[in-house]
Design an enzyme around this catalytic site. Structure first.
Site, PDB file in Angstrom:
ATOM      1  N   VAL A 137       6.119  -3.540   2.862  1.00  0.00           N
ATOM      2  CA  VAL A 137       7.832  -3.625   2.460  1.00  0.00           C
ATOM      3  C   VAL A 137       8.330  -3.077   2.852  1.00  0.00           C
ATOM      4  O   VAL A 137       9.957  -2.963   2.742  1.00  0.00           O
ATOM      5  CB  VAL A 137       7.736  -4.153   1.092  1.00  0.00           C
ATOM      6  CG1 VAL A 137       7.094  -5.505   0.264  1.00  0.00           C
ATOM      7  CG2 VAL A 137       7.099  -3.154   0.387  1.00  0.00           C
ATOM      8  N   GLU A 138       7.919  -2.000   3.213  1.00  0.00           N
ATOM      9  CA  GLU A 138       8.942  -1.413   3.679  1.00  0.00           C
ATOM     10  C   GLU A 138       8.814  -0.666   4.937  1.00  0.00           C
ATOM     11  O   GLU A 138       9.575  -1.139   6.050  1.00  0.00           O
ATOM     12  CB  GLU A 138       8.176   0.914   2.870  1.00  0.00           C
ATOM     13  CG  GLU A 138       8.830   0.602   1.407  1.00  0.00           C
ATOM     14  CD  GLU A 138       8.165   1.742   0.647  1.00  0.00           C
ATOM     15  OE1 GLU A 138       9.026   2.561   0.604  1.00  0.00           O
ATOM     16  OE2 GLU A 138       7.310   1.483  -0.014  1.00  0.00           O
TER      17      GLU A 138
END
Ligand code: HEC
Ligand code: HEC
Length: 339
Positions: A137-138
Site C-alpha cells: 500500500v505504500e
C-alpha cells in the site's frame, strides 16, 4: 528475543508510572513548566551514531521516489516537511488506488520514540524504515529490488562509502541511514519553549491559562507529558472504529484494545486533520472530543475520557496554548538526487 522485546515494550507502554498528579490545590505553574524543558541533545544509538554523511545519505533516500514501484512515491510524499512531516489528508494514498487505513503520523522527534507506528509494532527506526518501501500500500518495492536499484545508481556508491565504510549497500545500511536522518528531524524552539525558559512575554495570557488547564482540569498532561508531549504509551480514546490498534499485537491485554500511541503535540497546528484516522478536522473539534465525546464505552476506554465541563473560554485557552507549540522550524533544503 522478539518475545523479550515485546514484553519490555509492553512494560514501558502500559505499566509505566503515570506522571505525578497535578490536579487540584497542589498545582504550581512554575513546577509544571519545569517538566516541559527541552533536552539539550538528540539521542543516537551506540550502533548507529550520528555522522553528517549518514544523515545526508538518509535524507537523500527519504526524498528519492525511485525507491517505489511507480517511481513516484518517496517517504516525503506522506511525511511532508511543509505539513510538519505529516500530510494534509485524513488518510494518505500510497501505491495507486490503495488508500491507507491510518493517517500518516509526523516523523518529528522520532529520536525520542520508544516504539514506532500508531500501534507501536516496530521497535527501532532502523527496522521501521524498511517497512514502507516494501508495503504494497505504500512504495510497493521488494527490498531486494530496491537494493539493486540503489546499487545501479553510481552516484549512491560514494554516499554509502562515506556513511558506512566497509559495509555493503544493503537493507541494513539503508535502514540505518534513513533512521539517522529521521533523528535529525527535531521540532524547533517554539514560543512555548521561550516561555518555559523564562521569557514571560513569549505567549499570551490565554495560552498561559490553557497550559494550566492542560495540566489540571482538562487532564491532557496525564498522557501528553514532558517536552515532546507524549508518554510514549497507548490509550483508547473511544473512537467508533473496528481498528484495534495496539490490541492487534496484544489481543489478550484489555487496555491495549483500540489503543493508539499518544501523539506528540509539537507543531500540532500545522498537521490537521487529527488522530489515527484523520477524522477530526481542527483543534477546536479535538477539544470537543475530549470535553464530551461521544466515546464508545468499552472496557479499554481510557479513564480520562469523562465529561470535563470546559467553558467556552477554557476551550479557547486550550487551543491558544496548543498554538504556542509550533516552532519556527528552518525550511528544509531538498537533497540533490544522485544519478
Ligand atoms: C503512502 C504514504 C506513506 C509513505 C510513502 C511512507 N509512510 Fe511512513 N507512515 C505512513 C502511515 C500511514 C504511517 C502509520 C501507519 C501505522 O501506524 O499503522 C506511517 C508511519 C511512519 C513512522 C512511524 C511514526 C510514529 O509516530 O511512530 C515512521 C518513522 C515513518 N512512517 C517513516 C517513513 C519512511 C522512512 C518512509 C520511506 C521509506 C515512509 N514512512 C513512507 C504513511 C507513509
Ligand atoms: C488518556 C490519554 C490522553 C489524554 C488524557 C489526552 N490525550 Fe490527546 N492523544 C492521546 C492519544 C493516545 C492520541 C492519539 C489517539 C488516536 O489517534 O487515536 C492523542 C491525540 C491528540 C491530538 C491529535 C494529534 C495528532 O497528531 O493527530 C491532539 C491535538 C491531542 N491529543 C490533544 C489533547 C488535549 C488538548 C488533551 C486535553 C484536553 C488531550 N489530548 C488529552 C492521549 C491522550
Amino acid at each position: 528475543m522478539k518475545y523479550a522485546s515485546l514484553i519490555s515494550v509492553l512494560a514501558l507502554g502500559l505499566a509505566a508510572a503515570p506522571p505525578p498528579a497535578r490536579e487540584g490545590g497542589g498545582y504550581n505553574r512554575e513546577q509544571a513548566k519545569s517538566e516541559y524543558m527541552r533536552p539539550a541533545t538528540v539521542p543516537f544509538p551506540e550502533n548507529n551514531k550520528y555522522t553528517r554523511a549518514r544523515a545526508e545519505l538518509g535524507k537523500t533516500l527519504f526524498f528519492d521516489p525511485r525507491l517505489s514501484a511507480t517511481g513516484q512515491i518517496s517517504c516525503a510524499s506522506c511525511h511532508r516537511p511543509q505539513f510538519a512531516w505529516s500530510d494534509s489528508a485524513p488518510t494518505s494514498v500510497g501505491a495507486p488506488g490503495m488508500p491507507l487505513k491510518r493517517r500518516s503520523p509526523t516523523i518529528l522527534n522520532m529520536a525520542w520514540a520508544d516504539s514506532l507506528f500508531w500501534d507501536g509494532r516496530a521497535a527501532t527506526l532502523e527496522e521501521q524504515a524498511l517497512g514502507p518501501i516494501q508495503a504494497d500500500v505504500e512504495m510497493n518495492m521488494p527490498l531486494e529490488k530496491a537494493i539493486q536499484l540503489i546499487s545501479a545508481i553510481p552516484g549512491y556508491k560514494p554516499l554509502f562509502d562515506r556513511a558506512y565504510p566497509n559495509e555493503p549497500i544493503a537493507g541494513e545500511t539503508v535502514g540505518k541511514a534513513i533512521a539517522t536522518f529521521e533523528r535529525t528531524v527535531v521540532s524547533g524552539i517554539a514560543p512555548f519553549d521561550e516561555w518555559v525558559m523564562g521569557d514571560d512575554s513569549a505567549i499570551n495570557e490565554s495560552a498561559m491559562r490553557g497550559f494550566d488547564l492542560f495540566n489540571t482540569k482538562a487532564l491532557c498532561g496525564k498522557c501528553h507529558s514532558g517536552w515532546n508531549f507524549t508518554d510514549n504509551s497507548f490509550h483508547d480514546l473511544g473512537f467508533d472504529t473496528d481498528d484495534r490498534g495496539r490490541g492487534k499485537l496484544l489481543p489478550q491485554i484489555e487496555a491495549a484494545q483500540f489503543a493508539f500511541k499518544t501523539s506528540t503535540l509539537r507543531n500540532i497546528a500545522q498537521r490537521a486533520p487529527y488522530f489515527h484516522d484523520g477524522s477530526v478536522r481542527s483543534l477546536e473539534e479535538v477539544i470537543v472530543h475530549y470535553d464530551k465525546g461521544p466515546w464508545r464505552n468499552r472496557p479499554s476506554l481510557a479513564e480520562e475520557m469523562r465529561k470535563l465541563d470546559l467553558t467556552p473560554r477554557e476551550k479557547r485557552d486550550l487551543v491558544e496554548f496548543m498554538k504556542t507549540l509550533t516552532g519556527a522550524d528552518e525550511p528544509i533544503s531538498l537533497p540533490v538526487l544522485p544519478n
